[in-house]
Scaffold this motif. Structure first.
Motif, mmCIF file in Angstrom:
data_model
loop_
_atom_site.group_PDB
_atom_site.id
_atom_site.type_symbol
_atom_site.label_atom_id
_atom_site.label_comp_id
_atom_site.label_asym_id
_atom_site.label_seq_id
_atom_site.Cartn_x
_atom_site.Cartn_y
_atom_site.Cartn_z
ATOM 1 N N THR A 166 0.833 -1.196 0.000
ATOM 2 C CA THR A 166 0.000 0.000 0.000
ATOM 3 C C THR A 166 0.866 1.244 0.000
ATOM 4 O O THR A 166 2.047 1.206 0.364
ATOM 5 C CB THR A 166 -0.924 0.038 1.234
ATOM 6 O OG1 THR A 166 -0.127 -0.114 2.430
ATOM 7 C CG2 THR A 166 -1.971 -1.065 1.179
ATOM 8 N N GLU A 167 0.240 2.341 -0.400
ATOM 9 C CA GLU A 167 0.920 3.633 -0.394
ATOM 10 C C GLU A 167 0.194 4.596 0.531
ATOM 11 O O GLU A 167 -1.001 4.444 0.804
ATOM 12 C CB GLU A 167 0.956 4.240 -1.803
ATOM 13 C CG GLU A 167 1.919 3.559 -2.748
ATOM 14 C CD GLU A 167 1.984 4.266 -4.080
ATOM 15 O OE1 GLU A 167 3.104 4.489 -4.580
ATOM 16 O OE2 GLU A 167 0.916 4.594 -4.640
ATOM 17 N N SER A 206 12.272 -0.183 -10.488
ATOM 18 C CA SER A 206 10.824 -0.245 -10.672
ATOM 19 C C SER A 206 10.132 -0.738 -9.408
ATOM 20 O O SER A 206 10.642 -1.608 -8.697
ATOM 21 C CB SER A 206 10.477 -1.170 -11.840
ATOM 22 O OG SER A 206 11.058 -2.457 -11.663
ATOM 23 N N VAL A 207 8.967 -0.168 -9.131
ATOM 24 C CA VAL A 207 8.216 -0.484 -7.909
ATOM 25 C C VAL A 207 6.791 -0.874 -8.273
ATOM 26 O O VAL A 207 6.136 -0.192 -9.072
ATOM 27 C CB VAL A 207 8.197 0.717 -6.940
ATOM 28 C CG1 VAL A 207 7.400 0.367 -5.680
ATOM 29 C CG2 VAL A 207 9.608 1.154 -6.577
ATOM 30 N N ASP A 208 6.316 -1.960 -7.712
ATOM 31 C CA ASP A 208 4.943 -2.420 -7.910
ATOM 32 C C ASP A 208 4.215 -2.336 -6.573
ATOM 33 O O ASP A 208 4.638 -2.961 -5.586
ATOM 34 C CB ASP A 208 4.950 -3.867 -8.420
ATOM 35 C CG ASP A 208 3.565 -4.353 -8.845
ATOM 36 O OD1 ASP A 208 2.621 -3.541 -8.832
ATOM 37 O OD2 ASP A 208 3.442 -5.548 -9.187
ATOM 38 N N VAL A 209 3.162 -1.531 -6.508
ATOM 39 C CA VAL A 209 2.317 -1.439 -5.311
ATOM 40 C C VAL A 209 1.042 -2.209 -5.609
ATOM 41 O O VAL A 209 0.282 -1.847 -6.515
ATOM 42 C CB VAL A 209 2.007 0.029 -4.950
ATOM 43 C CG1 VAL A 209 1.092 0.094 -3.735
ATOM 44 C CG2 VAL A 209 3.306 0.792 -4.677
ATOM 45 N N LEU A 210 0.787 -3.272 -4.873
ATOM 46 C CA LEU A 210 -0.259 -4.228 -5.238
ATOM 47 C C LEU A 210 -1.671 -3.780 -4.883
ATOM 48 O O LEU A 210 -2.632 -4.196 -5.513
ATOM 49 C CB LEU A 210 0.027 -5.579 -4.583
ATOM 50 C CG LEU A 210 1.360 -6.240 -4.955
ATOM 51 C CD1 LEU A 210 1.487 -7.609 -4.280
ATOM 52 C CD2 LEU A 210 1.503 -6.383 -6.469
ATOM 53 N N PHE A 211 -1.826 -2.950 -3.853
ATOM 54 C CA PHE A 211 -3.162 -2.526 -3.423
ATOM 55 C C PHE A 211 -3.216 -1.002 -3.383
ATOM 56 O O PHE A 211 -3.026 -0.391 -2.322
ATOM 57 C CB PHE A 211 -3.502 -3.105 -2.048
ATOM 58 C CG PHE A 211 -3.472 -4.603 -1.982
ATOM 59 C CD1 PHE A 211 -4.585 -5.349 -2.340
ATOM 60 C CD2 PHE A 211 -2.330 -5.268 -1.579
ATOM 61 C CE1 PHE A 211 -4.557 -6.736 -2.277
ATOM 62 C CE2 PHE A 211 -2.287 -6.656 -1.512
ATOM 63 C CZ PHE A 211 -3.408 -7.397 -1.869
ATOM 64 N N GLU A 212 -3.481 -0.395 -4.519
ATOM 65 C CA GLU A 212 -3.446 1.064 -4.612
ATOM 66 C C GLU A 212 -4.838 1.661 -4.445
ATOM 67 O O GLU A 212 -5.841 1.083 -4.875
ATOM 68 C CB GLU A 212 -2.875 1.498 -5.955
ATOM 69 C CG GLU A 212 -1.389 1.255 -6.127
ATOM 70 C CD GLU A 212 -0.857 1.875 -7.405
ATOM 71 O OE1 GLU A 212 -0.196 2.923 -7.322
ATOM 72 O OE2 GLU A 212 -1.123 1.309 -8.481
#
Length: 332
Positions: free
Chosen positions: A191-192, A251-257
């Protein structure tokens, strides 16, 4: 007229912490952390001296319970946990076991208030390596100290940084790890937060080989100091890290945005937990169930979590214990 006797700095700071503890307890929150800080200030040998708000990691005490063996190109989890009296909570044990079942080498880092740094060892079935550290500096300090102690960790195939601020669903964790494995980015987070500036939250994030080999990333962790204020840790460590990764081309992957326009995006784990659970989030924050600081609708939390396979007995035990702040001072 005589000049007033100056009040020692430590006495003033201790009184402030006692006041904060009283306010928290009166309003239903746990004030034990402030009481511990006050007791430490009263016990300081020089009551006129200022206690540092930040410390060099090398000055903090630590005790290795079980050393880390060579990990090679394997995934490793750095698990930061807090135990005031040296006992490990069942939900921490279960989370570590489930991470091991997912193939992680688990390094358990326990911060304790015990002067002797004694702590229960849950055994190799729970953690492959374990150290106990003086309770100062929060998670980033614990992680950085461990990376200094065992620099071979930088050679792992990936490093998962996580902590005991969450409860988990075993089945949900397994599904999450499938999503993580399917992601091809250098960094994976869940999450962010839009607080300060947009950044991923640090209760669960993974650095892969390209990120671990990056000199700027290694320098970031090597320069961390132990900060005594949680807000300062967020500002100095959690918020800048994603920006550093971006400037390094990682590179960054945020799974629940959540959309940045959503007001709950400032802290989705505390304000939008229902949406996150429905999207497959296998975690719920301890703080949400204990304090609910954003007054989220958690009326059906027991049903929601039970349906998703959370270990309710461990969760209820931990939450129930927090109603007795004095338990934080026990020394078995």
């Amino acid at each position: 007229m005589t000049n007033p006797v100056p009040v020692p700095v430590n006495i003033t700071r201790a009184s402030k912490h006692l006041f904060l503890a009283a306010v928290k307890m009166f309003t239903g929150f746990d004030g034990s952390a402030n009481v511990r800080k006050a007791l430490g200030l009263f016990a300081a040998p020089d009551l006129s001296a200022e206690i540092a708000d930040d410390k060099d990691l090398n000055t903090l005490r630590k005790r290795v319970v079980r050393p880390l063996e060579m990990v090679g190109k394997r995934p490793v989890c750095l698990f930061a946990s807090y135990s005031p009296d040296g006992r490990i909570w069942p939900h921490v044990v279960s989370y570590c076991k489930d991470l091991k079942a997912q193939g992680f080498v688990v390094v358990l880092i326990v911060a304790t208030d015990r002067a002797d740094l004694r702590c229960d060892d849950p055994g190799a079935a729970v953690a492959d390596a374990m150290q106990v550290v003086e309770n100062f500096g929060f998670d980033f300090s614990a992680w950085a100290r461990t990376l200094r102690l065992w620099p071979d960790l930088w050679n792992a195939s990936s490093l998962l940084f996580t902590n005991d601020s969450i409860y988990h669903s075993p089945a949900g964790l397994a599904t999450l790890m499938e999503r993580v494995k399917a992601s091809t980015t250098d960094v994976v987070a869940l999450t962010e937060s839009t607080a300060f500036r947009r950044h991923f939250q640090s209760y669960f994030f993974i650095l892969r080989e390209k990120a671990l080999a990056n000199e700027a990333v290694r320098a970031f962790f090597s320069e961390i100091r132990a900060l005594g204020d949680k807000q300062k840790v967020i500002e100095a460590c959690e918020v800048p890290l994603p920006s550093l990764l971006s400037t390094q081309g990682l590179s960054v992957d945020v799974l629940f945005e959540l959309p940045e326009s959503d007001p709950r995006a400032a802290n989705p784990t505390l304000a939008a937990h229902g949406d996150l659970l429905r999207k497959g989030m296998p975690f719920v924050k301890v703080q949400l169930l204990r304090e609910n600081p954003f007054n989220a609708n958690i009326a059906n939390w027991r049903t929601d979590l039970k349906e998703r396979g959370f270990r309710m007995d461990e969760l209820e035990m931990h939450l129930g214990s927090l109603k007795i702040p004095a338990a934080a001072f026990l020394q078995p």
